[in-house]
Design a protein around this motif. Structure first.
Motif, PDB file in Angstrom:
ATOM      1  N   PHE A 157      65.920  60.413 -22.546  1.00 35.16           N
ATOM      2  CA  PHE A 157      65.483  59.468 -21.523  1.00 35.16           C
ATOM      3  C   PHE A 157      64.000  59.564 -21.210  1.00 35.16           C
ATOM      4  N   ASP A 158      63.439  60.745 -21.279  1.00 38.93           N
ATOM      5  CA  ASP A 158      61.998  60.865 -21.045  1.00 38.93           C
ATOM      6  C   ASP A 158      61.212  60.062 -22.088  1.00 38.93           C
ATOM      7  N   LEU A 176      59.659  40.442 -21.968  1.00 38.69           N
ATOM      8  CA  LEU A 176      60.592  41.558 -21.838  1.00 38.69           C
ATOM      9  C   LEU A 176      60.321  42.421 -20.612  1.00 38.69           C
ATOM     10  N   VAL A 177      59.258  42.181 -19.882  1.00 39.56           N
ATOM     11  CA  VAL A 177      58.855  43.062 -18.785  1.00 39.56           C
ATOM     12  C   VAL A 177      59.957  43.266 -17.751  1.00 39.56           C
ATOM     13  N   PRO A 178      60.601  42.212 -17.219  1.00 40.74           N
ATOM     14  CA  PRO A 178      61.666  42.473 -16.234  1.00 40.74           C
ATOM     15  C   PRO A 178      62.807  43.306 -16.798  1.00 40.74           C
ATOM     16  N   GLU A 179      63.171  43.072 -18.043  1.00 36.62           N
ATOM     17  CA  GLU A 179      64.231  43.862 -18.663  1.00 36.62           C
ATOM     18  C   GLU A 179      63.790  45.311 -18.839  1.00 36.62           C
ATOM     19  N   VAL A 180      62.509  45.514 -19.144  1.00 40.89           N
ATOM     20  CA  VAL A 180      61.992  46.865 -19.293  1.00 40.89           C
ATOM     21  C   VAL A 180      62.051  47.611 -17.961  1.00 40.89           C
ATOM     22  N   TYR A 181      61.636  46.974 -16.862  1.00 40.78           N
ATOM     23  CA  TYR A 181      61.754  47.591 -15.538  1.00 40.78           C
ATOM     24  C   TYR A 181      63.211  47.971 -15.252  1.00 40.78           C
ATOM     25  N   TYR A 182      64.100  47.052 -15.545  1.00 36.66           N
ATOM     26  CA  TYR A 182      65.527  47.286 -15.288  1.00 36.66           C
ATOM     27  C   TYR A 182      66.034  48.466 -16.111  1.00 36.66           C
ATOM     28  N   ALA A 185      64.768  51.787 -14.777  1.00 34.59           N
ATOM     29  CA  ALA A 185      65.554  52.136 -13.595  1.00 34.59           C
ATOM     30  C   ALA A 185      66.917  52.700 -13.993  1.00 34.59           C
ATOM     31  N   SER A 186      67.522  52.109 -15.002  1.00 34.14           N
ATOM     32  CA  SER A 186      68.857  52.537 -15.420  1.00 34.14           C
ATOM     33  C   SER A 186      68.850  53.954 -15.984  1.00 34.14           C
ATOM     34  N   LEU A 196      67.381  59.331  -8.301  1.00 36.45           N
ATOM     35  CA  LEU A 196      67.889  58.059  -7.791  1.00 36.45           C
ATOM     36  C   LEU A 196      66.804  57.259  -7.075  1.00 36.45           C
ATOM     37  N   GLU A 197      65.878  57.958  -6.424  1.00 35.65           N
ATOM     38  CA  GLU A 197      64.804  57.248  -5.723  1.00 35.65           C
ATOM     39  C   GLU A 197      63.924  56.477  -6.712  1.00 35.65           C
ATOM     40  N   LYS A 198      63.654  57.087  -7.874  1.00 36.88           N
ATOM     41  CA  LYS A 198      62.871  56.375  -8.893  1.00 36.88           C
ATOM     42  C   LYS A 198      63.653  55.194  -9.443  1.00 36.88           C
ATOM     43  N   ALA A 199      64.948  55.351  -9.562  1.00 35.33           N
ATOM     44  CA  ALA A 199      65.778  54.230 -10.015  1.00 35.33           C
ATOM     45  C   ALA A 199      65.654  53.062  -9.040  1.00 35.33           C
ATOM     46  N   VAL A 200      65.781  53.350  -7.760  1.00 32.88           N
ATOM     47  CA  VAL A 200      65.674  52.301  -6.741  1.00 32.88           C
ATOM     48  C   VAL A 200      64.288  51.653  -6.792  1.00 32.88           C
ATOM     49  N   GLU A 201      63.252  52.442  -7.031  1.00 29.18           N
ATOM     50  CA  GLU A 201      61.885  51.909  -7.094  1.00 29.18           C
ATOM     51  C   GLU A 201      61.750  50.849  -8.187  1.00 29.18           C
ATOM     52  N   TYR A 202      62.270  51.135  -9.368  1.00 31.32           N
ATOM     53  CA  TYR A 202      62.142  50.171 -10.468  1.00 31.32           C
ATOM     54  C   TYR A 202      63.102  48.997 -10.318  1.00 31.32           C
TER      55      TYR A 202
END
Length: 359
Positions: A157-158, A176-182, A185-186, A196-202
């Motif tokens: 994942f890193d 692809l940018v919105p999908e990349v953010y998503y 986050a995933s 989880l906080e970083k997930a919520v951020e993205y």
């Protein structure tokens, strides 16, 4: 100039032109056309054989790189010989790197390792070659995305996030940018815990920067799920309820809300009052009455019963000794069943007095 002279000159120039054309024409063209004819008739293996002979025996022919490319396509798309196709494309790239089909041949190798051979490690190698050699070609953001996905398949994942960030930096205007953010986050959400906080951020960046994106609904869902995972049930429930009217699969949200309600009900309910009574919880066990009479063994009793046993005292000449009370709290203090008088446990009378309840 007479007509005969004109005819002679015309014939002479025509012969010269035919000689020039015949000298410049690649003799392998006819073999290439033969391969095409075999392909059109569905004789794919024979076509591949012809194409490979052109590349093997006449590598300097102008038809050699085209023959390799066609051989690769037939092996890939029709014969399903994926390793053979990779060999054809790799030979084309190595021996004819400036050929017009070199880029497409490298891209086909990537497709084969990703979609057909399911080999993410080798796909990563081939993708890096493609990206490094053709950084300015149109659509290279797609290959950078594929590179990140290969690392995702390996659960690194890193590295996934690093490749996605490279995509965002190199192709900021990519669709692809919105999908990349998503997807970033995933990866944080999957790892859970303190990430989880970083997930919520993205997820929130998807919502804020691309409100019309197809990933907005799922981003809102997973923000709620992150709150639930973190134990903030009230916030999670509120977010699920806000999402419910617009979520494409409302039943999924309803189930999450129902699950939270069940947890909260259990947390609000007092624990059942059931005192532990030690041995009193055990079922009563008694021996068969006939066996009891024959063997003289005492009956099994529950801890809340008392039994009085009369027994002879060998030292006082057979007179009845003091009665001994045995309670649930004093079972270990009771005298043994077989006394020194030779195993008689009921005295001369053989009577056993019934016990009584403490409570």
């Amino acid at each position: 100039m007479t007509n005969s002279s004109r005819t002679y000159l015309f014939t002479f120039f025509l012969a010269v032109m035919l000689l020039v054309v015949s000298c410049t024409q690649d003799p392998m063209e006819s073999q290439y056309r033969r391969g095409e004819a075999l392909f059109e008739k569905g004789e794919f293996s024979s076509a591949v054989e012809v194409y490979r002979k052109i590349a093997t025996y006449t590598p300097d022919s102008s038809w050699a790189p085209e023959a390799l490319y066609q051989s690769g396509l037939v092996n890939y798309l029709y014969l399903k010989e994926y390793e053979e196709a990779v060999d054809d494309f790799a030979h084309l790239i190595y021996y004819y790197p400036k050929n017009k089909n070199a880029f497409d041949a490298q891209a086909k190798i990537v497709e084969i390792y990703v979609n057909k051979l399911d080999d993410p490690m080798q796909a990563i190698v081939e993708l890096r070659k493609l990206i490094e050699k053709y950084p300015n070609r149109d659509g290279m953001d797609q290959y950078q995305y594929m590179l990140a996905q290969c690392f995702f398949q390996l659960r690194d994942f890193d590295q996934v996030r690093l490749e996605y960030l490279i995509l965002l930096d190199s192709y900021p205007n990519s669709e692809l940018v919105p999908e990349v953010y998503y997807n970033i986050a995933s990866t944080y959400f999957i790892e859970g815990g303190g990430k989880l906080e970083k997930a919520v951020e993205y997820y929130q960046r998807v919502i804020d920067e691309f409100p019309e994106s197809e990933y907005v609904h799922d981003s809102r869902f997973y923000i709620a799920a992150a709150a639930e995972e973190a134990g903030d049930l009230e916030e999670a429930k509120r977010l699920y309820e806000e999402l419910l009217p617009t979520y494409p699969s409302p039943r999924v949200v309803e189930l999450r809300i129902e699950g939270i309600n069940e947890i909260q009900e259990k947390m609000a309910s007092p624990a059942p009052e059931k005192a532990y009574r030690g041995f009193s919880e055990l079922p009563e066990k008694r021996t068969d009455k006939d066996a009891d009479e024959e063997d003289g063994d005492d009956e099994w009793i529950s801890s809340d019963e008392i039994i009085v046993i009369e027994r002879d005292d060998a030292d006082d000449g057979g007179e009845s000794g003091d009665d001994t009370e045995v309670t649930g709290d004093g079972i270990d203090d009771a005298p043994p069943a077989d006394s020194e008088t030779g195993g008689e446990s009921e005295g001369d009378t053989g009577e056993k007095k019934e016990g009584f309840k403490l409570f």
